[in-house]
Structure formats: C-alpha cells, structure tokens
Design a protein around this motif. Structure first.
Motif, mmCIF file in Angstrom:
data_model
loop_
_atom_site.group_PDB
_atom_site.id
_atom_site.type_symbol
_atom_site.label_atom_id
_atom_site.label_comp_id
_atom_site.label_asym_id
_atom_site.label_seq_id
_atom_site.Cartn_x
_atom_site.Cartn_y
_atom_site.Cartn_z
ATOM 1 N N PHE A 146 -5.584 27.216 -1.304
ATOM 2 C CA PHE A 146 -6.771 28.040 -1.076
ATOM 3 C C PHE A 146 -6.892 29.099 -2.168
ATOM 4 N N CYS A 147 -5.760 29.674 -2.575
ATOM 5 C CA CYS A 147 -5.765 30.650 -3.677
ATOM 6 C C CYS A 147 -6.277 30.019 -4.961
ATOM 7 N N GLY A 148 -5.926 28.754 -5.180
ATOM 8 C CA GLY A 148 -6.405 28.064 -6.375
ATOM 9 C C GLY A 148 -7.909 27.938 -6.383
ATOM 10 N N PHE A 149 -8.496 27.578 -5.243
ATOM 11 C CA PHE A 149 -9.949 27.486 -5.144
ATOM 12 C C PHE A 149 -10.587 28.873 -5.269
ATOM 13 N N TRP A 150 -9.996 29.862 -4.625
ATOM 14 C CA TRP A 150 -10.494 31.237 -4.715
ATOM 15 C C TRP A 150 -10.535 31.674 -6.179
ATOM 16 N N SER A 151 -9.456 31.445 -6.899
ATOM 17 C CA SER A 151 -9.377 31.858 -8.299
ATOM 18 C C SER A 151 -10.454 31.185 -9.142
ATOM 19 N N ALA A 152 -10.695 29.889 -8.869
ATOM 20 C CA ALA A 152 -11.681 29.147 -9.656
ATOM 21 C C ALA A 152 -13.107 29.593 -9.343
ATOM 22 N N TYR A 153 -13.419 29.787 -8.059
ATOM 23 C CA TYR A 153 -14.792 30.105 -7.664
ATOM 24 C C TYR A 153 -15.113 31.592 -7.764
ATOM 25 N N ARG A 154 -14.118 32.447 -7.588
ATOM 26 C CA ARG A 154 -14.365 33.885 -7.686
ATOM 27 C C ARG A 154 -13.969 34.430 -9.056
ATOM 28 N N ALA A 165 0.823 -1.219 0.000
ATOM 29 C CA ALA A 165 0.000 0.000 0.000
ATOM 30 C C ALA A 165 0.855 1.266 0.000
ATOM 31 N N ASP A 166 0.322 2.297 -0.616
ATOM 32 C CA ASP A 166 0.895 3.644 -0.564
ATOM 33 C C ASP A 166 -0.106 4.546 0.151
ATOM 34 N N THR A 167 0.416 5.513 0.904
ATOM 35 C CA THR A 167 -0.450 6.380 1.699
ATOM 36 C C THR A 167 -0.359 7.823 1.234
ATOM 37 N N LEU A 168 -1.512 8.441 1.057
ATOM 38 C CA LEU A 168 -1.603 9.870 0.742
ATOM 39 C C LEU A 168 -2.309 10.563 1.898
ATOM 40 N N ARG A 169 -1.632 11.508 2.539
ATOM 41 C CA ARG A 169 -2.247 12.276 3.618
ATOM 42 C C ARG A 169 -2.894 13.528 3.030
ATOM 43 N N LEU A 170 -4.179 13.657 3.220
ATOM 44 C CA LEU A 170 -4.928 14.792 2.690
ATOM 45 C C LEU A 170 -5.237 15.742 3.841
ATOM 46 N N MET A 171 -4.570 16.870 3.847
ATOM 47 C CA MET A 171 -4.720 17.848 4.911
ATOM 48 C C MET A 171 -5.590 19.022 4.442
ATOM 49 N N PRO A 172 -6.027 19.891 5.361
ATOM 50 C CA PRO A 172 -6.712 21.115 4.923
ATOM 51 C C PRO A 172 -5.848 21.884 3.934
ATOM 52 N N LEU A 173 -6.480 22.674 3.093
ATOM 53 C CA LEU A 173 -5.776 23.395 2.046
ATOM 54 C C LEU A 173 -4.687 24.298 2.618
ATOM 55 N N SER A 174 -3.531 24.295 1.977
ATOM 56 C CA SER A 174 -2.514 25.302 2.272
ATOM 57 C C SER A 174 -2.989 26.637 1.696
ATOM 58 N N PHE A 175 -2.285 27.711 2.014
ATOM 59 C CA PHE A 175 -2.717 29.004 1.493
ATOM 60 C C PHE A 175 -2.665 29.040 -0.035
ATOM 61 N N ILE A 176 -1.623 28.481 -0.613
ATOM 62 C CA ILE A 176 -1.511 28.481 -2.076
ATOM 63 C C ILE A 176 -2.643 27.668 -2.694
ATOM 64 N N LEU A 230 -7.241 33.187 6.667
ATOM 65 C CA LEU A 230 -6.914 33.174 8.089
ATOM 66 C C LEU A 230 -8.157 32.978 8.947
ATOM 67 N N LEU A 231 -9.302 33.447 8.482
ATOM 68 C CA LEU A 231 -10.559 33.281 9.221
ATOM 69 C C LEU A 231 -11.212 31.936 8.926
ATOM 70 N N ILE A 232 -11.286 31.569 7.662
ATOM 71 C CA ILE A 232 -12.069 30.412 7.218
ATOM 72 C C ILE A 232 -11.331 29.093 7.366
ATOM 73 N N GLY A 233 -10.028 29.086 7.114
ATOM 74 C CA GLY A 233 -9.275 27.843 7.165
ATOM 75 C C GLY A 233 -9.245 27.120 5.835
ATOM 76 N N GLY A 234 -8.882 25.841 5.878
ATOM 77 C CA GLY A 234 -8.558 25.136 4.643
ATOM 78 C C GLY A 234 -9.503 24.028 4.228
ATOM 79 N N TYR A 235 -10.790 24.147 4.565
ATOM 80 C CA TYR A 235 -11.740 23.112 4.142
ATOM 81 C C TYR A 235 -12.428 23.530 2.835
ATOM 82 N N PRO A 236 -12.200 22.773 1.767
ATOM 83 C CA PRO A 236 -12.669 23.176 0.432
ATOM 84 C C PRO A 236 -14.179 23.376 0.330
ATOM 85 N N GLU A 237 -14.945 22.674 1.142
ATOM 86 C CA GLU A 237 -16.405 22.746 1.059
ATOM 87 C C GLU A 237 -16.932 24.167 1.284
ATOM 88 N N TYR A 238 -16.148 24.997 1.937
ATOM 89 C CA TYR A 238 -16.554 26.375 2.193
ATOM 90 C C TYR A 238 -16.926 27.107 0.909
#
Length: 466
Positions: free
Chosen positions: A179-187, A166-177, A237-245
C-alpha cells in the motif's frame, strides 16, 4: 463475428500497446512472478478475491510482452464471463481455434512461434481445466495465464487434471508495505519512497529472526520515517488493500462501490448462484456478522442462533465465504485433530476496507484499529502459510489467548498482536507451557512502535512488517 469481438478486446493488435498497462502508475510486486513464468510451458494460474487487481495484473503482463518485442497478434486476452463471446454452447476451444485460424491464419498444432493466451474469470466456465489440458498435453506452442475469483472452483476436479502442469499465484489485497508503494507512486511522496527502500525485502513470517536483525541493524532510521508513514497507515487501516482505490481517493463513494460489488457480485454471483443457495439473506447476514465481530471467536451454535439457521448451514456457509476469499476462518490450535474440529472458530473479513465499508465506518478509533491490525496480520500470515503449505490457527484456553499460531511443519511460531503503546504481558509463555514438547525457537509480538528482542521473543512494530 467472434474474431471481430476479439479484435475489440485485444486493442494492441492494431495499436501495438496496452492502454490499460499505461493507465496505471505502478504495478504490483506479483507482476514479476508472472513475467518470470513466460519462458516456461507450465500454466500460470492467478487466484484471489474480486477487485484485487487480477485483470489489471494480466493487462500489465501483456504490456511487458509488447515492450519485449512480442508480436501483438500473438497475445490473446478474453474473459469467460464476456456475454458477447460465450453462450451455453461456446467453449474455450472455440475461442482459441477461431483466434488461430482467423487472426493468426495458422493451425493450433503448427504455431510458428509462441502464443500467449490470457483467460480471465476462467472459473465461471465448467470444464475449463480439461480444455487447458487438451492444449497443454500435445505440447502446442501456447503459454496460458489464467485467473479466477474462487478457490473452490479453480481446484474442484482441477488438481488431478493439471497436476504437474500448473503453478498458482495467490493475489491478495495489498499488504501495508505494498500500500505504501501505491501511495508513494500516486501521491508522489519521496519520504515514503525512501522508507520503502529501507524496509527489509524478506518476510517476517518466513524468517522472523533474519527479518528482525535487519530491522534492528537500521533501528536509527525508523523514528525519522514514523511521521510520514503514520499518515499512510491511518488511511490503510480505513481503506484496506484494494489497489483500485488510488484511482478514486474519495472514501465515501469508494466504500459504497466496494460493498455493492462485493455483495452484489462476489456474494450473489460467485457463491449464491453457483451453489444454488436458497437462503442468500442468511449468507449475507453471516458476512455482516463477521465484519461486526472481527477477530472474535464463536461456536457454531452462537452464530447459528444469531443469523437464524442451523449449525451445519453455518459451517457450510463459512466454507463458501472462505473459498471465495471473503473471509478467514481459523480453528483453535491443538495437536489433537478432533479437538481442532470441535472447538470455536475465529473469524475475520479478509480485507479490512471491506469490513469497514460494510459497517459504514468513516473513521477508525483505537479499539477498532487494534482489531483491524490483528486481521491484517492474520491475512499476511495466512498468505505465507499457503505459499509454504503450512497451517494457521489461533489458540485460546483458560483465559490465555494467542492470536495466531503458525504450524510450519518443523516448528511452531506463536504470534500475538498487541497494537498499543505499551506491552505489559502476553499469553505466549502460557502457550509455550501448554505445548512444551513442541519445537518453538522464537515467538513474535506485533506492536504499535516497540522494536526489541527479549530472549526468544521478538517485538516488531506493525508498520515495519512485510
């Protein structure tokens, strides 16, 4: 009946496309790791906290398989916490055998072509690793991609069973960079998209000098991006790194939903019920204590007195919270293992958005922002350590303090977070003096805006870190 339920869960068997995949405007960077693994036999494990996007990532991976021409019915998805599929007698083997015979009309031992089996929340099912091994060992034509929310349950007893499989991938909350990617796509912000193209692709924590050099070579660009990126940063800084936001964009209801899910499910279901904790109120109080004292160091007795229990209980609860990806617990750095165990711990809630939601903070002041940035840097550094089998600590002695110390096996990387306009002095020289016999080629100071190098000290703005 099981085949009928599976058909409802796997709507692409009829439609030929994943509705979840098309519902999102962007995929996480980690999707490439999943799709790159499709050609290999090894089991792909995805672990991380609740709500971080594991299920969505799996659905998007299914979408990629469909786009690549894989026959829809050769892709199976199910969740081990689905009560319509599982009861006390149902096993993973029951689901797979039913799927093979009733849907594919083939024997598992004689599959005509590869089958992709996605299993969500696998950690909720006892003995899951033995079932995967049972299908992996004979060489059946199955590729498993599985996910779970608790590191302890994914690996208690699983390391030996799945060693080399098995190989393991750790999926953490979004880093700031990210988060910028999601911001750019949604906004749909072109300026932020251009910023993302300019930021180096490497990692500050794995290659500090190389990363700094790339930033410094393009130093003229950053001032132009700063006004646009700053607005993204304040929200992060307020919202954090959960993409569902990004599917909500409303702060107050999002914070309420986040706390309800983390406390109601992550805490009580993933920890309290599984470990049969008799004082769940103490565990919840401990999590709120960490959120309120984000980044401070404490001894066990102080914490125990605060929440009303003994030192051993606090130590056990901290382990549970850390293994469930709710908190980060750092020990004080020392070459002496005994001193590491005896000294204080620095505590962070893994995601700053969760900590802010728990404290019902509608906005962030400058003091809180500094603590938040420190916690995010700890999370990003910890991710780099876990991926490279390194260790992460902090250091505090006689009034001197270094926020993060990465033991990278061949060298030590001290990191201070000075999220302020001016950086007068740091404790890194004191750390270097205390551990003069260790290999320390470079040090990092995370700043608000300063990009500079002074001999072996790199000054790098937080908003430019990856």
């Amino acid at each position: 009946m099981t085949a009928t339920i599976l058909g409802r869960r796997n709507n692409w068997w009829l439609s030929g496309k994943s509705s979840v995949d098309s519902a999102y405007k962007i995929a996480r960077d980690e999707l490439k790791t999943i799709t790159d693994s499709f050609g290999a036999r090894r089991i792909q494990i995805i672990i991380g906290p609740r709500r971080v996007g594991k299920s969505t990532l799996m659905q998007q991976a299914i979408g990629r398989l469909l786009k690549d021409g894989v026959a829809p019915k050769r892709i199976l998805f199910f969740s081990c916490d689905d009560p319509t599929l599982f009861d006390e007698k149902t096993s993973i083997g029951d689901i797979i055998e039913c799927y093979a015979y009733d849907v594919l009309h083939e024997a598992v031992s004689a599959l005509s072509s590869r089958v992709y089996v996605f299993i969500d929340e696998i950690h909720t099912l006892p003995g899951w690793q033995l079932w995967l091994k049972n299908y992996y060992e004979p060489g059946y034509n199955i590729k498993f991609i599985v996910s779970g929310s608790s590191a302890s349950h994914l690996f208690d007893g699983a390391r030996e069973s799945l060693l080399g499989r098995a190989d393991t991938l750790r999926l953490m909350p979004l880093s700031f960079i990210q988060f910028c990617g999601f911001w750019s796509a949604y906004r749909e912000t072109d300026k932020v998209a251009l910023f993302l193209e300019a930021v180096p692709n490497g990692s500050l924590y794995t290659d500090p000098c190389g990363y700094y050099d790339e930033l410094a070579n393009d130093a003229w660009k950053w001032d132009g991006f700063k006004p646009y990126v700053n607005s993204v940063l304040q929200e992060f800084l307020l919202i954090g790194g959960y993409p569902e936001y990004f599917s909500d964009n409303s702060v107050t209801p999002w914070q309420k939903r986040l706390v309800d899910d983390i406390i109601g499910h992550g805490l009580y279901r993933d920890i309290v019920s599984i470990y049969r904790i008799r004082t769940p109120d103490k565990l919840e109080k401990l999590l709120y204590f960490i959120a309120a004292s984000h980044g401070q160091d404490f001894n066990m007795k102080t914490i125990a007195d605060t929440i009303g229990c003994d030192n051993e209980t606090v130590s056990t609860y901290l382990t549970y919270l850390s293994q469930a990806y709710m908190t980060i617990v750092l020990s004080n750095f020392s070459p002496n293992a005994g001193k590491i165990l005896r000294k204080n711990k620095t505590l962070y809630v893994l995601d700053n958005g969760i900590a802010n939601a728990m404290l019902r903070l509608p906005e962030i002041d400058d003091t809180r922002a500094g603590h938040i940035v420190e916690g995010i840097c700890a999370r990003d550094a910890l991710a780099a350590c876990e991926n490279n089998l390194w260790s992460l600590y902090y250091w505090r002695d006689k009034g001197a303090e270094v926020d993060l110390v990465m033991d990278r096996k061949t060298d030590v990387l001290p990191i201070e977070v000075k999220y302020r306009t001016s950086v007068d002095q740091t404790s890194i020289p004191a750390f270097r003096q205390a551990f003069a016999d260790m290999n320390m080629p470079i040090s990092i100071v995370i700043t608000k805006d300063r990009l500079d190098r002074a001999r072996d000290m790199l000054y790098i703005p937080f908003w430019l870190t990856r």
